[in-house]
Design an enzyme around this catalytic site. Sequence first.
Site, PDB file in Angstrom:
ATOM      1  N   GLY A  61      -0.698  -2.927   3.349  1.00  0.00           N
ATOM      2  CA  GLY A  61      -1.040  -3.015   1.942  1.00  0.00           C
ATOM      3  C   GLY A  61       0.219  -2.697   1.111  1.00  0.00           C
ATOM      4  O   GLY A  61       0.713  -1.527   1.364  1.00  0.00           O
ATOM      5  N   ASP A  69       2.594  -9.467  -2.051  1.00  0.00           N
ATOM      6  CA  ASP A  69       3.316  -8.459  -1.354  1.00  0.00           C
ATOM      7  C   ASP A  69       4.716  -8.285  -2.061  1.00  0.00           C
ATOM      8  O   ASP A  69       5.437  -7.524  -2.137  1.00  0.00           O
ATOM      9  CB  ASP A  69       3.770  -8.731   0.083  1.00  0.00           C
ATOM     10  CG  ASP A  69       2.411  -8.336   0.947  1.00  0.00           C
ATOM     11  OD1 ASP A  69       2.616  -7.407   1.424  1.00  0.00           O
ATOM     12  OD2 ASP A  69       1.559  -9.214   1.065  1.00  0.00           O
ATOM     13  N   ASN A  90       2.431 -13.699  -0.472  1.00  0.00           N
ATOM     14  CA  ASN A  90       1.244 -12.913   0.079  1.00  0.00           C
ATOM     15  C   ASN A  90       0.947 -13.530   1.549  1.00  0.00           C
ATOM     16  O   ASN A  90       1.304 -14.340   2.058  1.00  0.00           O
ATOM     17  CB  ASN A  90       0.014 -13.413  -1.249  1.00  0.00           C
ATOM     18  CG  ASN A  90      -1.078 -12.390  -0.867  1.00  0.00           C
ATOM     19  OD1 ASN A  90      -0.876 -11.113  -0.925  1.00  0.00           O
ATOM     20  ND2 ASN A  90      -2.353 -13.032  -0.730  1.00  0.00           N
ATOM     21  N   LYS A  91      -0.485 -12.974   1.911  1.00  0.00           N
ATOM     22  CA  LYS A  91      -0.961 -13.056   3.254  1.00  0.00           C
ATOM     23  C   LYS A  91      -0.986 -14.626   3.614  1.00  0.00           C
ATOM     24  O   LYS A  91      -1.331 -15.479   2.466  1.00  0.00           O
ATOM     25  CB  LYS A  91      -2.055 -12.374   3.721  1.00  0.00           C
ATOM     26  CG  LYS A  91      -2.606 -12.545   4.819  1.00  0.00           C
ATOM     27  CD  LYS A  91      -1.696 -11.809   5.871  1.00  0.00           C
ATOM     28  CE  LYS A  91      -1.285 -10.262   5.728  1.00  0.00           C
ATOM     29  NZ  LYS A  91      -0.345  -9.809   6.623  1.00  0.00           N
TER      30      LYS A  91
END
Length: 308
Positions: free
Chosen positions: A3, A191, A201-202
């Site tokens: 995270g 992120d 992001n993921k």
Amino acid sequence: VRGAPLIGATAAYGIYLAYRELKDKSRIQEEANKLKNTRPTAINLFWAVDRMVSKLNSNKTIKYNKDVLLEEAKKICKEDIEKCKKIGQNGLSLIKKVASKKSEVNILTHCNAGWLATVDWGTATAPIYYARDNNINVHVWVDETRPRNQGAALTSYELNNEGIKNTIITDNSAGLLMQRGKIDLCIVGADRVTKNGHVANKIGTFLKAVIAKEFNVPFYVAIPTNTIDWKISDYKDIIIEERDPCELSKLKGLDENNNLKTINIYPKGSKIYNPSFDITPNKFVDALITEKGIVKASSDEIMKLNNE
């Protein structure tokens, strides 16, 4: 530790521990670089490390520098909690708009951007928790988030503990749900966000944003402002971390005796490509939810955040 915000907070203590051991400012930059190289995509890591290193003063005693670094690390953690709270308060207004028209608000998340990914509250989950606290009937569609299953393993775990209704879905189910009008809005974390609003992001986030655009489902990205990379605007400059192929080819789970087992699910010899993140261009992002307010994913709007 995972995270982006929590990685930054942990790295802050990493710099403190490095100085406590080395007792030499001249050697800290090498340790700082080691920390930065662990996660090339998450900008919070770089922000926290640089902030900590900047507090060192060669003209002061070792004890002075050590005390300053420890206090700064604590401060970064406290700030993260407050930022997430404000993200939640600001994001609540978006959920309230839907709740004024519907008896139940259905929200899609991707990966885990909750209190397990931050110091507390989370980014994408903070508005959901505030909605719960305001007696809004919320249901969350939780993307499984292959290959590490952060949604299934972490987000659903969080929501269960918070007493919030949620349903785990495979990553490729969202299109059908949006097509059938089962999703009212999407909230994800990030992120790294470029200064003109492109979002790293993921992996799988980009596909959700494209589908949301097709079916006019609002797509929001919840971030603290220290997730913004003020140095770059071209998303091609973001380094995408590639991870171990075994994350895809092997599955971990509990057997009937509650023992953790690992099994192989791919043919032997198959080639595997495992990028950990993707990039969502700003045209697919309706807004950024930050601790300073809600802004459009554009350079003009984002620059206002930097001037506050």
